[in-house]
Design an enzyme around this catalytic site. Structure first.
Site, PDB file in Angstrom:
ATOM      1  N   ARG A 108     -19.556 -15.712-105.634  1.00 56.71           N
ATOM      2  CA  ARG A 108     -20.342 -15.397-104.293  1.00 56.71           C
ATOM      3  C   ARG A 108     -21.501 -16.586-104.290  1.00 56.71           C
ATOM      4  O   ARG A 108     -21.912 -16.944-103.065  1.00 56.71           O
ATOM      5  CB  ARG A 108     -20.727 -14.175-104.185  1.00 56.71           C
ATOM      6  CG  ARG A 108     -21.287 -13.525-102.962  1.00 56.71           C
ATOM      7  CD  ARG A 108     -21.519 -12.167-102.675  1.00 56.71           C
ATOM      8  NE  ARG A 108     -22.539 -11.735-103.578  1.00 56.71           N
ATOM      9  CZ  ARG A 108     -22.762 -10.716-104.241  1.00 56.71           C
ATOM     10  NH1 ARG A 108     -21.408  -9.839-104.445  1.00 56.71           N
ATOM     11  NH2 ARG A 108     -23.727 -10.314-104.698  1.00 56.71           N
TER      12      ARG A 108
ATOM     13  N   LYS B 151     -16.536 -27.920 -87.367  1.00 54.13           N
ATOM     14  CA  LYS B 151     -16.163 -28.972 -86.247  1.00 54.13           C
ATOM     15  C   LYS B 151     -16.009 -30.064 -86.844  1.00 54.13           C
ATOM     16  O   LYS B 151     -14.683 -30.493 -87.425  1.00 54.13           O
ATOM     17  CB  LYS B 151     -17.466 -29.094 -85.254  1.00 54.13           C
ATOM     18  CG  LYS B 151     -18.060 -27.685 -84.895  1.00 54.13           C
ATOM     19  CD  LYS B 151     -16.985 -26.927 -83.916  1.00 54.13           C
ATOM     20  CE  LYS B 151     -17.385 -25.560 -83.835  1.00 54.13           C
ATOM     21  NZ  LYS B 151     -18.543 -25.112 -83.084  1.00 54.13           N
TER      22      LYS B 151
ATOM     23  N   TYR C 265     -26.134 -22.176 -78.315  1.00 49.12           N
ATOM     24  CA  TYR C 265     -25.091 -21.820 -78.496  1.00 49.12           C
ATOM     25  C   TYR C 265     -24.958 -20.213 -78.485  1.00 49.12           C
ATOM     26  O   TYR C 265     -25.843 -19.603 -78.900  1.00 49.12           O
ATOM     27  CB  TYR C 265     -24.453 -22.229 -80.017  1.00 49.12           C
ATOM     28  CG  TYR C 265     -23.407 -21.714 -80.248  1.00 49.12           C
ATOM     29  CD1 TYR C 265     -22.369 -22.140 -79.688  1.00 49.12           C
ATOM     30  CD2 TYR C 265     -23.138 -20.774 -81.593  1.00 49.12           C
ATOM     31  CE1 TYR C 265     -20.755 -21.784 -80.463  1.00 49.12           C
ATOM     32  CE2 TYR C 265     -22.006 -20.224 -82.081  1.00 49.12           C
ATOM     33  CZ  TYR C 265     -20.789 -20.852 -81.374  1.00 49.12           C
ATOM     34  OH  TYR C 265     -19.610 -20.279 -81.738  1.00 49.12           O
TER      35      TYR C 265
ATOM     36  N   ASP D  51     -29.875 -27.196 -84.829  1.00 57.34           N
ATOM     37  CA  ASP D  51     -28.548 -27.052 -84.954  1.00 57.34           C
ATOM     38  C   ASP D  51     -28.061 -28.492 -84.553  1.00 57.34           C
ATOM     39  O   ASP D  51     -28.000 -28.964 -83.511  1.00 57.34           O
ATOM     40  CB  ASP D  51     -27.868 -26.149 -84.033  1.00 57.34           C
ATOM     41  CG  ASP D  51     -26.351 -25.793 -84.063  1.00 57.34           C
ATOM     42  OD1 ASP D  51     -25.604 -26.929 -84.407  1.00 57.34           O
ATOM     43  OD2 ASP D  51     -25.915 -24.833 -83.734  1.00 57.34           O
TER      44      ASP D  51
HETATM   45  C1  LIG Z   1     -19.247 -23.761 -82.941  1.00 57.71           C
HETATM   46  C2  LIG Z   1     -20.758 -23.999 -83.071  1.00 57.71           C
HETATM   47  C3  LIG Z   1     -21.444 -22.866 -83.849  1.00 57.71           C
HETATM   48  C4  LIG Z   1     -20.573 -22.069 -84.817  1.00 57.71           C
HETATM   49  O1  LIG Z   1     -19.746 -22.481 -85.589  1.00 57.71           O
HETATM   50  P1  LIG Z   1     -18.704 -21.467 -86.232  1.00 57.71           P
HETATM   51  O2  LIG Z   1     -18.144 -22.210 -87.323  1.00 57.71           O
HETATM   52  O3  LIG Z   1     -17.530 -21.392 -85.035  1.00 57.71           O
HETATM   53  O4  LIG Z   1     -19.208 -20.085 -86.242  1.00 57.71           O
HETATM   54  C5  LIG Z   1     -22.811 -22.988 -83.992  1.00 57.71           C
HETATM   55  N1  LIG Z   1     -23.480 -24.080 -83.347  1.00 57.71           N
HETATM   56  C6  LIG Z   1     -22.926 -24.813 -82.217  1.00 57.71           C
HETATM   57  C7  LIG Z   1     -23.692 -25.656 -81.462  1.00 57.71           C
HETATM   58  C8  LIG Z   1     -21.327 -24.861 -82.340  1.00 57.71           C
HETATM   59  O5  LIG Z   1     -20.902 -25.698 -81.360  1.00 57.71           O
END
Ligand SMILES: *Cc1c(COP(=O)(O)O)cnc(C)c1O
Length: 389
Positions: A56, A206, A109, A181
């Protein structure tokens, strides 16, 4: 070392893997020690680089990913977690306790907004949402108990740029943490820590993974913030699966060439979109007339594949006529994979600090690695269907 070389070399240890180039998938829960004395000595090893105590808390697979991401971000340490949202939550939870106040941009987000309002608020953490373009005006929103300024640029769906150095300078002066972010930019196009940010967040789902087939998140920090960040992840049992961590590191190795193509294709498609009848505005900071263009040029090394289009007034059925029959654009959330995507959005109901005004429907596009001529031909036919509907 130049960044493209770091992308290839960081976190790579063939000498530890019988010469295999990539760190394999370590499937491990229990990690054993040969003696009781070794077992007792291993207690604090969960915080140490290259030491593994329990599945973990990490394995060599997650360790290799974290080492590579930290190097790219110019950070001392990184913590890999189970999704991008988990990374947003871990960064925030590393900073706040009951009675604290945090500042979050209005274009954040959406699940982060939800996390603040529905999850943090009952624990006594208060959130104020702010205009993402506020810049040094952020000073007027600070309170004695403000603990964290959260940032995200460009804004989710609406692509506002933020003056990161102006905001982090004020935060530093007041001893307030900042988290950014960086999912749109990735560390190849923007390095938050170089601009004074404390926590750099990536939804690795992403562009890191890059193939729409795994959920993963990473947060990068300086050494002194590593323990609170790691604790926030460990106390909530928040770690990536072994296969996911492997896919994230595998994807990272080609992220440079992919992003270059995403960026080039997207510049072509956005320039084309901006000239079409029925289009009100294209939201993409790499376009010279975008309101965030000057900041983007100053702070970023490039642009990725995500942008939005505000249309003139059209009925819902006209939007469906456009989108439903697109050949190369799949309808779905997320982005950063090799494929093109489209999704409608309407932020007007979510905003609390700013008002979102659009004359008609809005669509968010992700431009994949297809030939842009085919994408433009597809969109051109779609716009004709929309205008005729
Ligand atoms: C997609 C996204 C997230 C969350 O990512 P997940 O892997 O889908 O949980 C957070 N911040 C931004 C800007 C995003 O585009």
């Amino acid at each position: 070392m130049k960044r493209d070389t770091t992308l290839i070399a960081a976190g790579r240890h063939p000498e530890d893997q019988f010469g295999a180039v990539n760190t394999p998938i370590y499937q491990a829960s229990t990690i054993t020690r040969p003696t009781l004395a070794d077992w007792e000595a291993s207690r604090d090893e969960r915080y140490q680089k290259g030491k593994y105590v329990y599945g973990r808390f990490g394995t060599p697979t997650t360790g290799a990913l974290e080492e590579a991401v930290a190097a790219l971000e110019g950070a001392d340490r990184a913590v890999a977690v189970s999704s991008g949202m988990a990374a947003c939550a871990a960064a925030i939870l590393a900073c706040v306790k009951g009675g604290d106040h945090i500042l979050v941009p209005d274009a954040v987000y959406f699940p982060v907004r939800n996390f603040c309002n529905a999850f943090l608020a009952p624990f006594g953490v208060e959130t104020t949402f702010y205009d993402p373009t506020i810049g040094k005006g952020i000073a007027s929103l600070l309170r004695d108990n403000t603990r964290l300024i959260y940032l995200e640029a460009p804004g989710s769906q609406t692509f506002e740029m933020q003056d990161v150095p102006a905001i982090t300078a004020i935060a530093r002066e007041r001893g307030i943490y900042t988290a950014f972010d960086n999912t749109w930019g990735t560390p190849l196009l923007f390095r938050p820590l170089e601009h004074g940010v404390d926590f750099s967040i990536n939804a690795a789902t992403k562009y890191f993974v890059g193939h729409s087939d795994a959920m993963l998140g990473v947060v990068s920090v300086r050494e002194e913030l590593f323990k609170p960040l790691k604790d926030a992840a460990m106390f909530t049992g928040n770690g990536p699966g072994a296969h996911e961590a492997y896919l994230g590191l595998r994807g990272l190795r080609t992220m440079g060439v992919r992003l270059e193509r995403h960026g080039r294709n997207t510049l072509r498609v956005t320039r084309w979109f901006a000239q079409q009848k029925g289009v009100h505005k294209v939201l993409y900071p790499a376009l010279p007339d975008d309101p965030g263009h000057a900041i983007w040029r100053r702070d970023f090394d490039g642009a990725s594949g995500l942008f939005s289009v505000m249309f003139e007034p059209f009925e819902k059925k006209a939007v469906a006529a456009f989108v439903d029959d697109l050949e190369h654009f799949l309808i779905g959330a997320s982005f950063g994979g090799y494929e093109s995507l489209v999704l409608p959005f309407d932020p007007s109901k979510n905003r609390t600090a700013t008002e979102w005004r659009a004359p008609g429907p809005c669509l968010r596009f992700h431009i994949g690695l297809e030939d842009p001529d085919d994408l433009i031909a597809d969109l051109d036919k779609g716009l004709a269907r929309m205008r005729a509907a």
